[in-house]
Design a protein around this motif. Sequence first.
Motif, mmCIF file in Angstrom:
data_model
loop_
_atom_site.group_PDB
_atom_site.id
_atom_site.type_symbol
_atom_site.label_atom_id
_atom_site.label_comp_id
_atom_site.label_asym_id
_atom_site.label_seq_id
_atom_site.Cartn_x
_atom_site.Cartn_y
_atom_site.Cartn_z
ATOM 1 N N CYS A 232 -112.225 18.899 -46.011
ATOM 2 C CA CYS A 232 -111.629 17.567 -46.075
ATOM 3 C C CYS A 232 -111.204 17.151 -44.664
ATOM 4 O O CYS A 232 -110.651 17.962 -43.920
ATOM 5 N N ARG A 233 -111.471 15.885 -44.296
ATOM 6 C CA ARG A 233 -111.139 15.393 -42.967
ATOM 7 C C ARG A 233 -110.239 14.158 -43.047
ATOM 8 O O ARG A 233 -110.229 13.453 -44.066
ATOM 9 N N PHE A 234 -109.493 13.911 -41.950
ATOM 10 C CA PHE A 234 -108.515 12.815 -41.951
ATOM 11 C C PHE A 234 -108.519 11.976 -40.680
ATOM 12 O O PHE A 234 -107.677 11.098 -40.532
ATOM 13 N N SER A 235 -109.464 12.204 -39.761
ATOM 14 C CA SER A 235 -109.405 11.520 -38.472
ATOM 15 C C SER A 235 -110.378 10.354 -38.328
ATOM 16 O O SER A 235 -110.206 9.509 -37.444
ATOM 17 N N ARG A 236 -111.390 10.272 -39.170
ATOM 18 C CA ARG A 236 -112.383 9.206 -39.039
ATOM 19 C C ARG A 236 -111.921 7.949 -39.776
ATOM 20 O O ARG A 236 -111.139 8.047 -40.732
ATOM 21 N N PRO A 237 -112.376 6.765 -39.349
ATOM 22 C CA PRO A 237 -111.911 5.526 -39.984
ATOM 23 C C PRO A 237 -112.130 5.497 -41.494
ATOM 24 O O PRO A 237 -111.337 4.871 -42.213
ATOM 25 N N TRP A 238 -113.185 6.130 -41.975
ATOM 26 C CA TRP A 238 -113.472 6.088 -43.413
ATOM 27 C C TRP A 238 -112.787 7.219 -44.192
ATOM 28 O O TRP A 238 -112.886 7.278 -45.411
ATOM 29 N N ASP A 239 -112.112 8.128 -43.481
ATOM 30 C CA ASP A 239 -111.343 9.159 -44.189
ATOM 31 C C ASP A 239 -110.069 8.538 -44.753
ATOM 32 O O ASP A 239 -109.480 7.638 -44.155
ATOM 33 N N GLU A 240 -109.631 9.052 -45.889
ATOM 34 C CA GLU A 240 -108.382 8.554 -46.466
ATOM 35 C C GLU A 240 -107.197 9.026 -45.621
ATOM 36 O O GLU A 240 -107.249 10.077 -44.990
ATOM 37 N N TRP A 241 -106.124 8.221 -45.603
ATOM 38 C CA TRP A 241 -104.909 8.650 -44.914
ATOM 39 C C TRP A 241 -104.391 9.922 -45.582
ATOM 40 O O TRP A 241 -104.478 10.080 -46.807
ATOM 41 N N PHE A 242 -103.824 10.805 -44.775
ATOM 42 C CA PHE A 242 -103.453 12.122 -45.287
ATOM 43 C C PHE A 242 -102.456 12.037 -46.440
ATOM 44 O O PHE A 242 -102.627 12.699 -47.474
ATOM 45 N N TRP A 243 -101.400 11.251 -46.292
ATOM 46 C CA TRP A 243 -100.370 11.233 -47.330
ATOM 47 C C TRP A 243 -100.905 10.659 -48.644
ATOM 48 O O TRP A 243 -100.480 11.085 -49.732
ATOM 49 N N ILE A 244 -101.845 9.710 -48.554
ATOM 50 C CA ILE A 244 -102.440 9.147 -49.774
ATOM 51 C C ILE A 244 -103.286 10.213 -50.468
ATOM 52 O O ILE A 244 -103.256 10.359 -51.697
ATOM 53 N N HIS A 245 -104.033 10.971 -49.665
ATOM 54 C CA HIS A 245 -104.826 12.064 -50.227
ATOM 55 C C HIS A 245 -103.913 13.098 -50.890
ATOM 56 O O HIS A 245 -104.183 13.544 -52.017
ATOM 57 N N ALA A 246 -102.818 13.454 -50.213
ATOM 58 C CA ALA A 246 -101.889 14.439 -50.782
ATOM 59 C C ALA A 246 -101.272 13.921 -52.081
ATOM 60 O O ALA A 246 -101.119 14.670 -53.051
ATOM 61 N N ARG A 247 -100.946 12.629 -52.117
ATOM 62 C CA ARG A 247 -100.363 12.049 -53.333
ATOM 63 C C ARG A 247 -101.336 12.126 -54.499
ATOM 64 O O ARG A 247 -100.917 12.322 -55.666
ATOM 65 N N SER A 248 -102.632 11.991 -54.213
ATOM 66 C CA SER A 248 -103.624 12.022 -55.289
ATOM 67 C C SER A 248 -103.685 13.391 -55.973
ATOM 68 O O SER A 248 -104.207 13.502 -57.093
ATOM 69 N N LEU A 249 -103.158 14.417 -55.304
ATOM 70 C CA LEU A 249 -103.206 15.770 -55.863
ATOM 71 C C LEU A 249 -101.958 16.130 -56.654
ATOM 72 O O LEU A 249 -101.888 17.214 -57.232
ATOM 73 N N THR A 250 -100.970 15.221 -56.696
ATOM 74 C CA THR A 250 -99.736 15.534 -57.418
ATOM 75 C C THR A 250 -99.931 15.508 -58.929
ATOM 76 O O THR A 250 -99.120 16.073 -59.670
ATOM 77 N N SER A 251 -100.982 14.845 -59.400
ATOM 78 C CA SER A 251 -101.223 14.771 -60.849
ATOM 79 C C SER A 251 -101.834 16.057 -61.392
ATOM 80 O O SER A 251 -101.910 16.257 -62.613
ATOM 81 N N SER A 252 -102.271 16.930 -60.499
ATOM 82 C CA SER A 252 -102.854 18.197 -60.939
ATOM 83 C C SER A 252 -101.761 19.129 -61.453
ATOM 84 O O SER A 252 -100.615 19.070 -61.018
ATOM 85 N N ASP A 253 -102.117 19.988 -62.409
ATOM 86 C CA ASP A 253 -101.136 20.944 -62.926
ATOM 87 C C ASP A 253 -101.236 22.297 -62.231
ATOM 88 O O ASP A 253 -100.609 23.265 -62.655
ATOM 89 N N TYR A 290 -108.426 0.523 -49.830
ATOM 90 C CA TYR A 290 -109.204 1.433 -48.981
ATOM 91 C C TYR A 290 -110.080 0.672 -47.991
ATOM 92 O O TYR A 290 -110.124 0.999 -46.799
ATOM 93 N N ILE A 291 -110.759 -0.385 -48.432
ATOM 94 C CA ILE A 291 -111.677 -1.109 -47.561
ATOM 95 C C ILE A 291 -110.953 -1.715 -46.364
ATOM 96 O O ILE A 291 -111.448 -1.717 -45.236
ATOM 97 N N PHE A 292 -109.717 -2.198 -46.578
ATOM 98 C CA PHE A 292 -108.953 -2.772 -45.463
ATOM 99 C C PHE A 292 -108.409 -1.679 -44.548
ATOM 100 O O PHE A 292 -108.247 -1.903 -43.349
ATOM 101 N N ARG A 293 -108.132 -0.505 -45.115
ATOM 102 C CA ARG A 293 -107.700 0.609 -44.255
ATOM 103 C C ARG A 293 -108.838 1.026 -43.327
ATOM 104 O O ARG A 293 -108.602 1.422 -42.185
ATOM 105 N N VAL A 294 -110.060 0.945 -43.808
ATOM 106 C CA VAL A 294 -111.223 1.269 -42.962
ATOM 107 C C VAL A 294 -111.415 0.190 -41.895
ATOM 108 O O VAL A 294 -111.555 0.486 -40.700
ATOM 109 N N LEU A 295 -111.404 -1.073 -42.310
ATOM 110 C CA LEU A 295 -111.678 -2.170 -41.387
ATOM 111 C C LEU A 295 -110.599 -2.315 -40.309
ATOM 112 O O LEU A 295 -110.900 -2.696 -39.168
ATOM 113 N N LEU A 296 -109.357 -2.015 -40.658
ATOM 114 C CA LEU A 296 -108.239 -2.211 -39.724
ATOM 115 C C LEU A 296 -107.772 -0.897 -39.107
ATOM 116 O O LEU A 296 -106.658 -0.811 -38.584
ATOM 117 N N ASP A 297 -108.627 0.099 -39.126
ATOM 118 C CA ASP A 297 -108.229 1.434 -38.665
ATOM 119 C C ASP A 297 -107.712 1.432 -37.225
ATOM 120 O O ASP A 297 -106.766 2.146 -36.901
#
Length: 508
Positions: A232-253, A290-297
Amino acid sequence: MPDCVAHDRRVSTLQSRIAHFHSTSTPFRIYHGSTNSTRHASFDPFAIIDVSSFNNILSINASTQTAIVEPNVPMDALVAATTAQGFLPPVVMEFPGITVGGGFVGTAGESSSFKYGFFDRTVVRAEVVLADGTLVKCSATEHAELFDGLRGSFGTLGVLTLVEVMLVPLKSWVEVTYYPTASSAEAMDVLQKETRKGENDYVDGVLFSKDSGVIMSGRLVSEPSSPRIPVCRFSRPWDEWFWIHARSLTSSDKATTELVPIGDYLFRYDRGAFWMGMYAYHHFFVPFWYIFRVLLDYFMHTRIMYHALHASGYTDRYIIQDIAFPAASAKAFVDYLDEKFGIYPLWLCPLRKDGRVSMGHPRQFDGPVGGQEQTGRTYQGEYINVGVWGPYPSSEVEYIRANRELERKTRELGGLKWLYSRVFYTEDEWCELYDKEKDEALRMKFGATGLPSIWEKVRDRGKKKEEHGTGLKGLLKRMIKSSALLSGFYGIYKAVRGGDYMLKKKSS
């Protein structure tokens, strides 16, 4: 010209200017060209020592596993140079623009600080020009009192010109494991359990709400422990922001493990400045998609964001505080924040036992910890830092009241603020927390009384009074600064345009 020769010439020029200020009894400040502080910043070009050109890496020594660098070298340049030689700084601040010198004389920690301490603990030697122009080399064995006093001194003992930093062998990957948590109590428990595991090199966490969070531990590895671990990567414009990615994993048990390239891990919070970039989208009525996070990176990296923050004056619109608490008191502070402010997300970062002494020459703490008295004993346990960063739209009076309430609760729970943020203590309150007598004795011994004290350096002076000038240009500036939306656009314009944003313009 060898870098060391150029360095010596820069130091000699610096010594001459400092000696001139000393001989004429002229107070001066140290100017770095940029800042990662949220305090209002403005420098008089006629009363500064400019160290912005001290940004060179002089040598990397494989046998001693150290790097000798000038103080204005930023973290990303240090990491690039050391990794090319097969090494890594043990503590790397999460924003690429934070400098080595700022990390040494300021307060700078990251997710490896539970293991190595604050960044200053990784410095083995320093070179400093005292306020009379004298060049002094110091370490734990040479001028040890000065070396120790430089930690958390914020440039109040002299002008740093060289730093030798320890390194560790490079491993190209960080194996990150995410542990979802369902309460602040569980988050604190998991955080401390992970810091006690010898194999972990990095530990931090994020609370997204009262009942949702994630604790993340990382191990430096040359090869993944299993071929099935996803990258998983976090530095390229199309990568998700780290904290958003981490939040997506909180629903896991259950825990989730990923493999992250070392560079992506170290600066994982740069894009979006943790989550502060999200508030910029809200402010400008741009959907946080997500699309605006990429465009305005381009606009969402910390170097641009800090510039825009200061140019727009938005330090008066956000509560931005990092506070280190005795580990047993951190939950009480998080619960207080939830009840009084409701600010989320919150960053959690465990710190080593010696963390307090790196934070602006504080007094020892011997009050209650976690609701339990420890009469007659100085607290010697671990700390947990709580990062509180969020909008607080209010009048200036209410903004100051809220920050002072945070400071009162901090003192009550034995916490200590990182002093990059705005300080609202009165001088009497400051003297209760910080050892002013020891600080003044050091400044007297090393001739630094012409420099501002730590208190003078960090105390809040209220809103910066701006001179907008007369005529049409002055009118336009007043109109812009009176509008929250327009001042935001002005901050972005100034950041993209570049140039200096702290020096006052020289009068003709």
